[in-house]
Motif scaffolding. Structure first.
Motif, PDB file in Angstrom:
ATOM      1  N   HIS A  25       0.854  -1.191   0.000  1.00 22.73           N
ATOM      2  CA  HIS A  25       0.000   0.000   0.000  1.00 22.73           C
ATOM      3  C   HIS A  25       0.887   1.237   0.000  1.00 22.73           C
ATOM      4  CE1 HIS A  25       0.856  -0.368   4.281  1.00 22.73           C
ATOM      5  NE2 HIS A  25       0.224   0.749   4.576  1.00 22.73           N
ATOM      6  N   ASP A  49       5.743   4.731   4.866  1.00 27.07           N
ATOM      7  CA  ASP A  49       6.650   3.756   5.497  1.00 27.07           C
ATOM      8  C   ASP A  49       6.709   2.429   4.739  1.00 27.07           C
ATOM      9  OD1 ASP A  49       3.964   3.474   6.417  1.00 27.07           O
ATOM     10  OD2 ASP A  49       4.604   2.340   8.171  1.00 27.07           O
ATOM     11  N   ASP A  87      -0.342  -3.691   6.496  1.00 31.50           N
ATOM     12  CA  ASP A  87      -0.901  -2.977   7.653  1.00 31.50           C
ATOM     13  C   ASP A  87      -2.398  -3.250   7.677  1.00 31.50           C
ATOM     14  OD1 ASP A  87       1.602  -1.911   7.936  1.00 31.50           O
ATOM     15  OD2 ASP A  87       0.990   0.191   7.755  1.00 31.50           O
ATOM     16  N   HIS A 127       6.482  -4.527  12.340  1.00 29.90           N
ATOM     17  CA  HIS A 127       5.835  -3.220  12.226  1.00 29.90           C
ATOM     18  C   HIS A 127       5.548  -2.619  13.606  1.00 29.90           C
ATOM     19  CE1 HIS A 127       2.888  -0.202  10.628  1.00 29.90           C
ATOM     20  NE2 HIS A 127       3.632  -0.275   9.554  1.00 29.90           N
TER      21      HIS A 127
END
Ligand SMILES: [Zn+2]
Ligand SMILES: [Zn+2]
Length: 248
Positions: A59, A63, A160, A215
């Motif tokens: 995505h 980051d 994420d 993460h």
């Protein structure tokens, strides 16, 4: 099949570290999964850029993709000049990345002159050398895709995400489940990310064989995340170590 963690920080890199980036290898195929801040530096510690023929982005949060900008410059220079890796972006990614660089580049070929850029169709499998990638739209603030990467083993990367059925389905039976565990305190109600307890529970439901957390906010005490994930998973849990290589 093996995984090298190039970066495991959420949002900004910890001192000396990097944001999301993972090198997945099978035979001679080297696939870079995500390219967040600091990843290009670490990638060059473990591989020659000429050997990395495939890059896929989950995505378009910074980051996970901002080191594509220096990566593009690295491909202008010897010894990488003339080498054009495939860059697989999520739907809408081409235009979004060009907008990002529009402050200093007016050209529409900023990336496509150096990468073979294409947007993947998340409903179909993508072949990247000896590896195949299957996508699942997960629950995040912008569209983001978890990936099941198959070679001689099957590894699933959460990208994420908050809790969602699509992730449980994709993770089912994974040899390795590399899962975000961003929420590091019980007060944190960030719906687009997972708590460690949620990660452990969904991994148990999905019969994941091996679970690795990643993460993390740089200020997070992730030993607590590990304890919580192990309590709900019922088995030992690993933490993604930057520049560590794991054989699946
Ligand atoms: Zn992120
Ligand atoms: Zn994100």
């Amino acid at each position: 099949m093996q995984l090298t963690v190039l970066g495991s920080s959420a949002a900004y890199p910890r001192a000396g570290g990097a944001c999301s980036g993972y090198l997945v290898e099978e035979d001679k195929t080297k696939l870079l999964v995500d390219c967040g801040t600091g990843v290009l530096s670490n990638l060059q510690k473990v591989a020659s850029l000429r050997d990395v023929k495939h890059v896929v982005i989950s995505h378009l949060h910074a980051d996970h993709c901002f080191d594509l900008i220096p990566y593009r410059y690295a491909l202008m220079r010897p010894p990488n000049k003339g080498f054009h890796p495939h860059l697989y972006l999520p739907p809408g990614g081409k235009e979004a990345l060009l907008k990002t660089v529009s402050a200093f580049s007016e050209g529409s070929t900023f990336f496509s002159e150096f990468f073979r850029v294409e947007e993947y169709n998340p409903r179909t499998k993508l072949k990247a050398g000896s590896l195949r990638i299957e996508f699942a739209l997960v629950r995040h603030y912008i569209d983001g895709y978890a990936m099941a990467i198959s070679g001689s083993k099957r590894m699933v990367y959460s990208a994420d995400t908050g809790l969602c059925d699509e992730l449980i389905e994709l993770a089912r039976g994974a040899d390795l489940f590399l899962c975000e565990s961003t929420r590091c305190s019980p007060e944190d109600s960030d719906w687009g990310h997972l708590t460690a307890g949620e990660v452990g529970t969904l991994s148990r439901k999905a019969y994941v064989k091996r679970l690795m957390l990643t993460h993390f906010w740089p200020d997070c005490d992730y030993t607590r995340n590990v304890r919580e994930a192990e309590a709900s998973f019922g088995k030992p849990v690993e933490v993604a170590g930057e520049l560590c290589t794991y054989v699946l």
